[in-house]
Design a protein around this motif. Structure first.
Motif: not given
Length: 429
Positions: A62-72, A166-171, A217-222
Protein backbone atom coordinates in the motif's frame (compact mmCIF):
# COMPACT_ATOMS: atom_id res chain seq x y z
CA UNK A 1 -26.87 -16.54 -17.20
CA UNK A 2 -26.44 -13.04 -15.71
CA UNK A 3 -22.92 -11.87 -14.90
CA UNK A 4 -21.85 -12.12 -11.29
CA UNK A 5 -21.66 -8.89 -9.35
CA UNK A 6 -18.39 -7.84 -7.75
CA UNK A 7 -19.83 -8.59 -4.31
CA UNK A 8 -20.91 -12.08 -5.35
CA UNK A 9 -17.48 -12.80 -6.81
CA UNK A 10 -15.77 -11.38 -3.71
CA UNK A 11 -17.85 -13.63 -1.44
CA UNK A 12 -16.87 -16.65 -3.53
CA UNK A 13 -13.20 -15.70 -3.30
CA UNK A 14 -13.45 -15.27 0.47
CA UNK A 15 -14.89 -18.76 0.80
CA UNK A 16 -12.19 -20.09 -1.50
CA UNK A 17 -9.30 -18.55 0.44
CA UNK A 18 -10.74 -19.64 3.81
CA UNK A 19 -11.12 -23.21 2.59
CA UNK A 20 -7.55 -23.13 1.30
CA UNK A 21 -6.22 -21.84 4.63
CA UNK A 22 -8.18 -24.42 6.60
CA UNK A 23 -6.64 -27.12 4.40
CA UNK A 24 -3.07 -25.90 4.99
CA UNK A 25 -3.56 -25.43 8.74
CA UNK A 26 -3.34 -21.63 8.93
CA UNK A 27 -6.97 -21.49 10.13
CA UNK A 28 -7.84 -23.85 12.96
CA UNK A 29 -10.89 -22.23 14.62
CA UNK A 30 -14.43 -21.40 13.56
CA UNK A 31 -14.05 -17.85 14.90
CA UNK A 32 -11.13 -17.00 12.58
CA UNK A 33 -12.75 -18.78 9.63
CA UNK A 34 -15.96 -16.80 10.16
CA UNK A 35 -14.21 -13.44 10.37
CA UNK A 36 -12.23 -14.04 7.16
CA UNK A 37 -15.41 -15.12 5.39
CA UNK A 38 -17.33 -12.08 6.63
CA UNK A 39 -15.07 -9.02 6.45
CA UNK A 40 -14.77 -7.70 2.85
CA UNK A 41 -10.99 -7.78 2.36
CA UNK A 42 -11.18 -6.23 -1.11
CA UNK A 43 -12.73 -3.02 0.27
CA UNK A 44 -9.61 -2.53 2.40
CA UNK A 45 -7.28 -3.15 -0.55
CA UNK A 46 -8.65 -0.86 -3.30
CA UNK A 47 -5.15 -0.84 -4.87
CA UNK A 48 -5.56 -4.49 -5.89
CA UNK A 49 -7.79 -6.49 -8.22
CA UNK A 50 -10.25 -8.91 -6.62
CA UNK A 51 -8.01 -11.86 -7.49
CA UNK A 52 -4.93 -10.17 -6.02
CA UNK A 53 -6.81 -9.05 -2.91
CA UNK A 54 -7.85 -12.64 -2.22
CA UNK A 55 -4.57 -14.35 -3.05
CA UNK A 56 -3.98 -16.55 0.01
CA UNK A 57 -0.22 -16.11 0.18
CA UNK A 58 0.48 -12.64 -1.19
CA UNK A 59 0.47 -9.27 0.58
CA UNK A 60 -0.92 -6.11 -1.01
CA UNK A 61 1.66 -3.30 -0.93
CA UNK A 62 0.00 0.00 0.00
CA UNK A 63 3.01 2.34 0.24
CA UNK A 64 6.62 2.37 -0.97
CA UNK A 65 9.54 4.64 -0.09
CA UNK A 66 11.63 6.65 -2.55
CA UNK A 67 13.75 3.62 -3.42
CA UNK A 68 10.73 1.47 -4.17
CA UNK A 69 10.90 -0.63 -0.99
CA UNK A 70 7.59 -1.49 0.67
CA UNK A 71 7.00 0.44 3.90
CA UNK A 72 3.35 -0.48 4.44
CA UNK A 73 1.19 -3.35 3.29
CA UNK A 74 -1.89 -5.44 3.99
CA UNK A 75 -0.47 -8.82 4.94
CA UNK A 76 -1.36 -12.00 3.09
CA UNK A 77 -4.51 -13.79 4.32
CA UNK A 78 -2.36 -16.72 5.47
CA UNK A 79 -0.25 -14.48 7.72
CA UNK A 80 -3.28 -12.64 9.12
CA UNK A 81 -5.11 -15.91 9.76
CA UNK A 82 -2.39 -17.65 11.74
CA UNK A 83 -1.57 -14.51 13.74
CA UNK A 84 -5.25 -14.23 14.69
CA UNK A 85 -5.13 -17.89 15.73
CA UNK A 86 -1.98 -17.21 17.76
CA UNK A 87 -3.64 -14.25 19.47
CA UNK A 88 -6.83 -16.07 20.49
CA UNK A 89 -9.05 -12.97 20.55
CA UNK A 90 -12.25 -13.45 22.54
CA UNK A 91 -15.34 -11.23 22.89
CA UNK A 92 -14.84 -8.37 25.33
CA UNK A 93 -11.06 -8.16 25.02
CA UNK A 94 -9.09 -4.92 24.81
CA UNK A 95 -6.68 -5.16 21.89
CA UNK A 96 -3.82 -2.97 20.65
CA UNK A 97 -2.61 -3.34 17.07
CA UNK A 98 0.84 -1.89 16.30
CA UNK A 99 1.09 -1.16 12.58
CA UNK A 100 -2.11 -0.03 10.88
CA UNK A 101 -3.68 -1.03 7.62
CA UNK A 102 -7.37 -1.07 8.45
CA UNK A 103 -8.26 -4.63 7.50
CA UNK A 104 -6.63 -6.41 10.43
CA UNK A 105 -8.19 -3.93 12.84
CA UNK A 106 -11.58 -4.81 11.31
CA UNK A 107 -10.86 -8.50 11.94
CA UNK A 108 -9.86 -7.72 15.54
CA UNK A 109 -12.97 -5.58 16.13
CA UNK A 110 -15.21 -8.36 14.83
CA UNK A 111 -13.56 -10.94 17.08
CA UNK A 112 -13.61 -8.67 20.16
CA UNK A 113 -17.28 -7.81 19.60
CA UNK A 114 -19.33 -4.91 20.89
CA UNK A 115 -18.00 -5.27 24.44
CA UNK A 116 -14.38 -5.20 23.28
CA UNK A 117 -12.08 -2.33 22.35
CA UNK A 118 -9.57 -2.11 19.51
CA UNK A 119 -6.86 0.54 19.20
CA UNK A 120 -4.61 0.61 16.14
CA UNK A 121 -1.47 2.75 16.02
CA UNK A 122 1.05 3.68 13.33
CA UNK A 123 3.89 6.21 13.11
CA UNK A 124 2.96 7.30 9.56
CA UNK A 125 0.04 9.77 9.28
CA UNK A 126 -0.60 8.70 5.68
CA UNK A 127 -1.09 5.15 6.89
CA UNK A 128 -3.39 6.10 9.78
CA UNK A 129 -5.41 8.47 7.59
CA UNK A 130 -5.96 5.64 5.13
CA UNK A 131 -6.83 3.15 7.89
CA UNK A 132 -9.25 5.57 9.58
CA UNK A 133 -11.03 6.33 6.31
CA UNK A 134 -11.40 2.69 5.29
CA UNK A 135 -12.58 1.60 8.73
CA UNK A 136 -15.30 4.28 8.80
CA UNK A 137 -16.37 3.67 5.21
CA UNK A 138 -16.73 -0.05 5.80
CA UNK A 139 -18.61 -0.09 9.07
CA UNK A 140 -15.96 -0.10 11.81
CA UNK A 141 -16.08 3.43 13.30
CA UNK A 142 -15.56 2.03 16.82
CA UNK A 143 -11.89 1.24 16.11
CA UNK A 144 -9.64 3.86 17.71
CA UNK A 145 -6.90 5.00 15.28
CA UNK A 146 -3.82 6.67 16.78
CA UNK A 147 -0.85 8.31 15.05
CA UNK A 148 2.25 7.84 17.22
CA UNK A 149 5.57 6.03 17.54
CA UNK A 150 4.41 2.76 19.11
CA UNK A 151 7.76 2.19 20.82
CA UNK A 152 6.00 3.50 23.94
CA UNK A 153 2.79 1.61 23.20
CA UNK A 154 -0.45 3.54 23.67
CA UNK A 155 -0.63 4.06 27.45
CA UNK A 156 -3.85 6.11 27.40
CA UNK A 157 -5.94 3.04 26.63
CA UNK A 158 -3.94 0.34 28.43
CA UNK A 159 -3.95 -2.31 29.78
CA UNK A 160 -4.52 -4.67 26.86
CA UNK A 161 -5.47 -8.31 26.88
CA UNK A 162 -3.74 -8.70 23.53
CA UNK A 163 -1.13 -6.75 21.58
CA UNK A 164 -0.75 -7.68 17.90
CA UNK A 165 2.31 -6.27 16.13
CA UNK A 166 2.12 -6.22 12.32
CA UNK A 167 5.58 -4.83 11.55
CA UNK A 168 8.94 -6.54 11.96
CA UNK A 169 10.41 -5.87 15.42
CA UNK A 170 14.06 -6.29 16.43
CA UNK A 171 13.31 -5.87 20.14
CA UNK A 172 10.42 -5.85 22.62
CA UNK A 173 10.40 -2.51 24.45
CA UNK A 174 9.32 -2.45 28.11
CA UNK A 175 6.12 -0.52 27.34
CA UNK A 176 4.68 -3.43 25.39
CA UNK A 177 5.07 -5.88 28.25
CA UNK A 178 4.01 -3.35 30.89
CA UNK A 179 0.83 -2.48 28.98
CA UNK A 180 -0.32 -6.10 28.87
CA UNK A 181 -2.68 -7.42 31.51
CA UNK A 182 -1.10 -9.86 33.95
CA UNK A 183 -1.91 -12.86 31.77
CA UNK A 184 -2.03 -10.98 28.49
CA UNK A 185 -0.45 -12.08 25.24
CA UNK A 186 1.60 -10.34 22.57
CA UNK A 187 1.94 -11.66 19.02
CA UNK A 188 4.99 -10.10 17.38
CA UNK A 189 7.07 -10.72 14.22
CA UNK A 190 10.33 -10.88 16.16
CA UNK A 191 13.74 -10.74 14.48
CA UNK A 192 16.19 -13.11 16.13
CA UNK A 193 19.69 -13.30 14.64
CA UNK A 194 18.29 -12.16 11.30
CA UNK A 195 15.43 -14.70 11.24
CA UNK A 196 11.86 -13.45 11.66
CA UNK A 197 9.17 -15.44 13.44
CA UNK A 198 5.66 -14.51 14.49
CA UNK A 199 5.94 -15.41 18.16
CA UNK A 200 3.00 -15.57 20.55
CA UNK A 201 4.30 -14.63 24.00
CA UNK A 202 2.36 -14.97 27.23
CA UNK A 203 3.08 -12.56 30.06
CA UNK A 204 4.11 -14.00 33.42
CA UNK A 205 5.17 -11.20 35.77
CA UNK A 206 7.93 -9.17 34.16
CA UNK A 207 8.77 -11.68 31.44
CA UNK A 208 7.24 -13.57 28.52
CA UNK A 209 7.03 -17.23 27.44
CA UNK A 210 6.41 -18.43 23.88
CA UNK A 211 3.26 -20.43 23.15
CA UNK A 212 3.84 -20.72 19.39
CA UNK A 213 6.11 -19.47 16.62
CA UNK A 214 5.53 -19.26 12.87
CA UNK A 215 7.84 -18.24 10.04
CA UNK A 216 6.79 -14.92 8.49
CA UNK A 217 7.94 -11.78 6.72
CA UNK A 218 7.02 -8.15 7.48
CA UNK A 219 8.15 -4.65 6.59
CA UNK A 220 10.53 -3.37 9.30
CA UNK A 221 9.64 -1.19 12.26
CA UNK A 222 10.14 2.57 11.88
CA UNK A 223 10.93 5.16 14.54
CA UNK A 224 12.67 4.49 17.85
CA UNK A 225 12.37 0.72 17.40
CA UNK A 226 14.08 0.61 14.00
CA UNK A 227 17.27 -1.42 13.82
CA UNK A 228 19.39 -2.07 10.75
CA UNK A 229 21.45 -5.21 10.38
CA UNK A 230 25.19 -4.86 9.59
CA UNK A 231 26.74 -6.08 6.35
CA UNK A 232 30.29 -7.39 5.97
CA UNK A 233 31.87 -7.59 2.51
CA UNK A 234 34.95 -9.82 2.83
CA UNK A 235 37.99 -8.10 1.31
CA UNK A 236 38.91 -9.54 -2.06
CA UNK A 237 35.36 -9.86 -3.40
CA UNK A 238 32.38 -7.61 -4.02
CA UNK A 239 29.97 -10.44 -4.71
CA UNK A 240 29.52 -11.84 -1.18
CA UNK A 241 27.60 -10.03 1.58
CA UNK A 242 27.45 -11.47 5.10
CA UNK A 243 24.61 -9.93 7.11
CA UNK A 244 24.77 -9.84 10.93
CA UNK A 245 21.76 -8.93 13.03
CA UNK A 246 23.51 -8.31 16.34
CA UNK A 247 26.76 -6.61 15.36
CA UNK A 248 29.79 -7.49 13.25
CA UNK A 249 32.57 -9.88 14.36
CA UNK A 250 35.09 -8.27 16.71
CA UNK A 251 37.76 -8.03 13.99
CA UNK A 252 36.19 -8.24 10.50
CA UNK A 253 39.62 -7.91 8.87
CA UNK A 254 40.45 -11.48 9.94
CA UNK A 255 38.24 -12.67 7.08
CA UNK A 256 40.31 -10.79 4.50
CA UNK A 257 42.18 -13.89 3.30
CA UNK A 258 39.29 -16.36 3.51
CA UNK A 259 38.23 -15.89 -0.10
CA UNK A 260 41.75 -16.65 -1.31
CA UNK A 261 41.59 -20.26 -0.14
CA UNK A 262 40.00 -23.21 -1.97
CA UNK A 263 36.34 -23.89 -1.18
CA UNK A 264 35.74 -26.94 0.98
CA UNK A 265 32.48 -28.87 0.46
CA UNK A 266 31.02 -31.44 2.86
CA UNK A 267 27.72 -33.27 2.31
CA UNK A 268 25.95 -34.44 5.44
CA UNK A 269 23.46 -37.10 4.37
CA UNK A 270 20.70 -34.96 5.94
CA UNK A 271 17.74 -35.05 3.53
CA UNK A 272 14.61 -32.91 3.42
CA UNK A 273 11.67 -33.43 1.09
CA UNK A 274 11.29 -30.76 -1.57
CA UNK A 275 8.78 -28.10 -0.57
CA UNK A 276 8.99 -28.89 3.16
CA UNK A 277 9.94 -25.81 5.22
CA UNK A 278 13.11 -25.97 7.33
CA UNK A 279 12.08 -23.38 9.91
CA UNK A 280 13.42 -25.35 12.86
CA UNK A 281 16.76 -25.98 11.12
CA UNK A 282 17.22 -22.26 10.61
CA UNK A 283 16.50 -21.47 14.26
CA UNK A 284 18.65 -24.36 15.46
CA UNK A 285 21.73 -23.16 13.58
CA UNK A 286 21.06 -19.60 14.75
CA UNK A 287 21.02 -20.95 18.31
CA UNK A 288 24.13 -23.14 18.27
CA UNK A 289 26.49 -21.16 15.99
CA UNK A 290 27.93 -18.10 17.81
CA UNK A 291 29.01 -16.48 14.54
CA UNK A 292 25.66 -17.03 12.81
CA UNK A 293 24.74 -14.72 9.93
CA UNK A 294 23.09 -14.90 6.52
CA UNK A 295 24.78 -14.71 3.12
CA UNK A 296 23.58 -13.06 -0.09
CA UNK A 297 25.31 -13.13 -3.46
CA UNK A 298 25.22 -10.32 -6.03
CA UNK A 299 24.26 -12.22 -9.21
CA UNK A 300 25.76 -9.65 -11.57
CA UNK A 301 29.16 -10.09 -9.89
CA UNK A 302 29.01 -13.87 -9.47
CA UNK A 303 32.42 -15.42 -10.24
CA UNK A 304 31.67 -18.87 -8.84
CA UNK A 305 33.71 -18.24 -5.69
CA UNK A 306 30.72 -19.49 -3.70
CA UNK A 307 27.93 -21.72 -5.01
CA UNK A 308 24.80 -21.45 -2.87
CA UNK A 309 21.54 -22.97 -4.11
CA UNK A 310 19.72 -19.76 -3.13
CA UNK A 311 21.84 -16.76 -4.08
CA UNK A 312 19.63 -14.29 -2.20
CA UNK A 313 19.57 -16.03 1.19
CA UNK A 314 21.74 -18.73 2.75
CA UNK A 315 22.36 -19.63 6.37
CA UNK A 316 25.98 -18.85 7.20
CA UNK A 317 28.44 -18.40 10.06
CA UNK A 318 31.92 -17.11 10.89
CA UNK A 319 34.25 -19.39 12.85
CA UNK A 320 35.20 -18.74 16.46
CA UNK A 321 38.63 -17.39 15.54
CA UNK A 322 37.08 -15.11 12.90
CA UNK A 323 39.19 -16.42 10.00
CA UNK A 324 36.75 -18.71 8.19
CA UNK A 325 33.16 -18.54 7.02
CA UNK A 326 30.76 -21.25 5.95
CA UNK A 327 27.29 -21.44 4.48
CA UNK A 328 24.65 -24.16 4.31
CA UNK A 329 23.28 -25.17 0.92
CA UNK A 330 21.11 -27.98 -0.44
CA UNK A 331 21.55 -30.01 -3.62
CA UNK A 332 19.18 -32.48 -5.30
CA UNK A 333 19.61 -35.79 -3.50
CA UNK A 334 21.49 -38.35 -5.58
CA UNK A 335 19.07 -40.86 -7.02
CA UNK A 336 16.01 -39.19 -5.44
CA UNK A 337 14.50 -36.17 -7.15
CA UNK A 338 11.90 -35.72 -4.37
CA UNK A 339 14.49 -34.71 -1.75
CA UNK A 340 17.35 -32.29 -1.15
CA UNK A 341 20.54 -33.17 0.71
CA UNK A 342 22.09 -30.48 2.91
CA UNK A 343 25.78 -29.67 2.82
CA UNK A 344 28.28 -27.10 4.04
CA UNK A 345 30.70 -25.02 1.96
CA UNK A 346 33.50 -23.19 3.77
CA UNK A 347 36.39 -20.86 2.93
CA UNK A 348 39.39 -19.84 5.00
CA UNK A 349 42.58 -21.33 6.41
CA UNK A 350 40.61 -23.59 8.75
CA UNK A 351 37.76 -24.28 6.31
CA UNK A 352 37.82 -28.07 6.60
CA UNK A 353 37.49 -28.10 10.37
CA UNK A 354 34.84 -25.38 10.41
CA UNK A 355 32.81 -27.09 7.69
CA UNK A 356 32.86 -30.30 9.77
CA UNK A 357 31.73 -28.36 12.84
CA UNK A 358 28.72 -26.86 11.04
CA UNK A 359 27.93 -30.21 9.38
CA UNK A 360 27.82 -31.88 12.78
CA UNK A 361 25.23 -29.34 13.95
CA UNK A 362 23.13 -30.22 10.89
CA UNK A 363 23.32 -33.89 11.82
CA UNK A 364 22.44 -33.08 15.46
CA UNK A 365 19.32 -31.25 14.28
CA UNK A 366 18.39 -34.16 12.03
CA UNK A 367 18.81 -36.68 14.84
CA UNK A 368 17.38 -34.79 17.80
CA UNK A 369 15.18 -31.88 16.74
CA UNK A 370 13.75 -32.00 13.21
CA UNK A 371 10.47 -33.58 14.38
CA UNK A 372 10.37 -31.77 17.74
CA UNK A 373 8.39 -28.74 18.91
CA UNK A 374 11.06 -26.16 18.10
CA UNK A 375 12.79 -23.93 20.62
CA UNK A 376 11.37 -22.55 23.82
CA UNK A 377 11.59 -18.74 23.61
CA UNK A 378 11.60 -16.57 26.72
CA UNK A 379 11.95 -12.81 26.94
CA UNK A 380 13.26 -11.06 30.06
CA UNK A 381 14.09 -7.40 30.67
CA UNK A 382 17.63 -6.32 29.76
CA UNK A 383 19.96 -6.70 32.70
CA UNK A 384 18.20 -9.74 34.17
CA UNK A 385 20.94 -11.97 35.67
CA UNK A 386 21.36 -15.42 34.14
CA UNK A 387 20.27 -17.11 37.37
CA UNK A 388 17.02 -15.13 37.39
CA UNK A 389 16.00 -16.09 33.86
CA UNK A 390 13.37 -18.77 33.39
CA UNK A 391 15.44 -20.66 30.84
CA UNK A 392 17.63 -23.79 30.94
CA UNK A 393 21.36 -23.37 31.43
CA UNK A 394 22.03 -24.36 27.81
CA UNK A 395 19.81 -21.61 26.37
CA UNK A 396 21.28 -19.28 23.74
CA UNK A 397 20.91 -15.70 24.98
CA UNK A 398 20.39 -12.95 22.40
CA UNK A 399 21.13 -9.56 23.90
CA UNK A 400 18.88 -6.72 22.75
CA UNK A 401 18.67 -3.12 23.90
CA UNK A 402 15.59 -3.67 26.07
CA UNK A 403 15.44 -7.42 26.49
CA UNK A 404 17.31 -10.70 26.79
CA UNK A 405 15.83 -13.36 24.53
CA UNK A 406 16.60 -16.99 25.33
CA UNK A 407 16.18 -19.85 22.86
CA UNK A 408 16.40 -23.34 24.31
CA UNK A 409 15.96 -26.76 22.75
CA UNK A 410 15.89 -28.54 26.10
CA UNK A 411 12.83 -30.02 27.77
CA UNK A 412 10.52 -27.33 29.15
CA UNK A 413 11.10 -26.85 32.91
CA UNK A 414 8.38 -28.41 35.05
CA UNK A 415 7.40 -25.02 36.49
CA UNK A 416 6.39 -23.84 33.02
CA UNK A 417 4.35 -26.85 31.96
CA UNK A 418 1.07 -24.98 32.46
CA UNK A 419 1.91 -22.75 29.49
CA UNK A 420 1.31 -24.61 26.19
CA UNK A 421 4.01 -24.51 23.55
CA UNK A 422 4.17 -25.58 19.95
CA UNK A 423 5.85 -24.46 16.76
CA UNK A 424 4.24 -24.87 13.36
CA UNK A 425 6.53 -24.75 10.35
CA UNK A 426 4.90 -22.95 7.45
CA UNK A 427 6.18 -20.58 4.81
CA UNK A 428 5.29 -16.93 5.40
CA UNK A 429 4.88 -14.05 3.01
Amino acid sequence: MPEKTEETRAAELRDQVVNELIADGAITSDAVADVLRTVPRHLFTPEASLEDAYSAYNAVITKRDGSGSAVSSVSAPQIQAFMLEQAGIRPGMRVLEIGSGGLNAAYLATLAGGAGEVTTVDIDPEVTDRASRLLKENGYPQVRVVTADAHQGVPDHAPYDRIIVTVGAWDIPPAWTNQLTEHGRIVVPLRMRGLMRSVALQRVGDHLFSTSARICGFVPMQGAGARESRVLLPTGTDEIALRFDDGLPTDPSLLDNAVRTPRVEIWTGVRVKRGVPVDSLQLYLATVLPGFCTMALEPALDTGLVAPYNKRFSLAAVSGDGRDFAYVTPRPAIGDDTHFEYGVHALGPGATGFAEEVAEHLRDWDRDHRDGPGPRITVHPAGTPDDRMSAPADARIIEKEHSRIALSWSTVPAADQDIPHHTTEEEGE
